[in-house]
Write a protein that holds these residues in place. Structure first.
Motif, mmCIF file in Angstrom:
data_model
loop_
_atom_site.group_PDB
_atom_site.id
_atom_site.type_symbol
_atom_site.label_atom_id
_atom_site.label_comp_id
_atom_site.label_asym_id
_atom_site.label_seq_id
_atom_site.Cartn_x
_atom_site.Cartn_y
_atom_site.Cartn_z
ATOM 1 N N ALA A 68 8.780 1.134 -8.796
ATOM 2 C CA ALA A 68 8.541 2.456 -8.235
ATOM 3 C C ALA A 68 7.896 3.366 -9.272
ATOM 4 O O ALA A 68 8.169 3.260 -10.462
ATOM 5 N N ASP A 69 7.049 4.281 -8.808
ATOM 6 C CA ASP A 69 6.436 5.270 -9.696
ATOM 7 C C ASP A 69 7.407 6.397 -10.014
ATOM 8 O O ASP A 69 7.266 7.083 -11.013
ATOM 9 N N GLY A 70 8.389 6.607 -9.159
ATOM 10 C CA GLY A 70 9.372 7.671 -9.352
ATOM 11 C C GLY A 70 10.397 7.636 -8.243
ATOM 12 O O GLY A 70 10.359 6.771 -7.385
ATOM 13 N N GLU A 119 14.856 -0.109 -10.478
ATOM 14 C CA GLU A 119 13.496 0.291 -10.848
ATOM 15 C C GLU A 119 12.560 0.204 -9.645
ATOM 16 O O GLU A 119 11.368 0.420 -9.775
ATOM 17 N N TYR A 120 13.095 -0.112 -8.478
ATOM 18 C CA TYR A 120 12.286 -0.404 -7.308
ATOM 19 C C TYR A 120 12.342 0.732 -6.288
ATOM 20 O O TYR A 120 13.323 1.462 -6.211
ATOM 21 N N PRO A 121 11.286 0.904 -5.484
ATOM 22 C CA PRO A 121 11.256 2.005 -4.515
ATOM 23 C C PRO A 121 12.310 1.839 -3.426
ATOM 24 O O PRO A 121 12.658 0.723 -3.044
#
Length: 63
Positions: A21-23, A37-39
């Motif tokens: 994920a980017d954020g 760390e994943y969306p």
């Protein structure tokens, strides 16, 4: 047991990983419910870095 059986015994079944994920919002770890760390939109099994490492240790081929 043949040589081919040895190779398939130690193979990882599924090595695909979700995109990072980017954020926020982040998906929850399916084991400890900590952020990963994943969306959040990713559908499937997601693990936090700690549980991912522990799972790899449990499933590693001991040779």
């Amino acid at each position: 047991m043949t040589d081919n059986d040895d190779e398939t015994y130690c193979m990882i079944v599924d090595t695909t990983r979700p995109p990072k994920a980017d954020g926020p919002p982040y998906a929850e770890c399916v084991l400890c419910r900590e952020p990963t760390e994943y969306p959040e939109s990713y559908r499937g099994v997601t693990l936090c870095p700690r549980c991912e490492w522990q799972e790899a240790q449990r499933t590693a081929c001991s040779g």
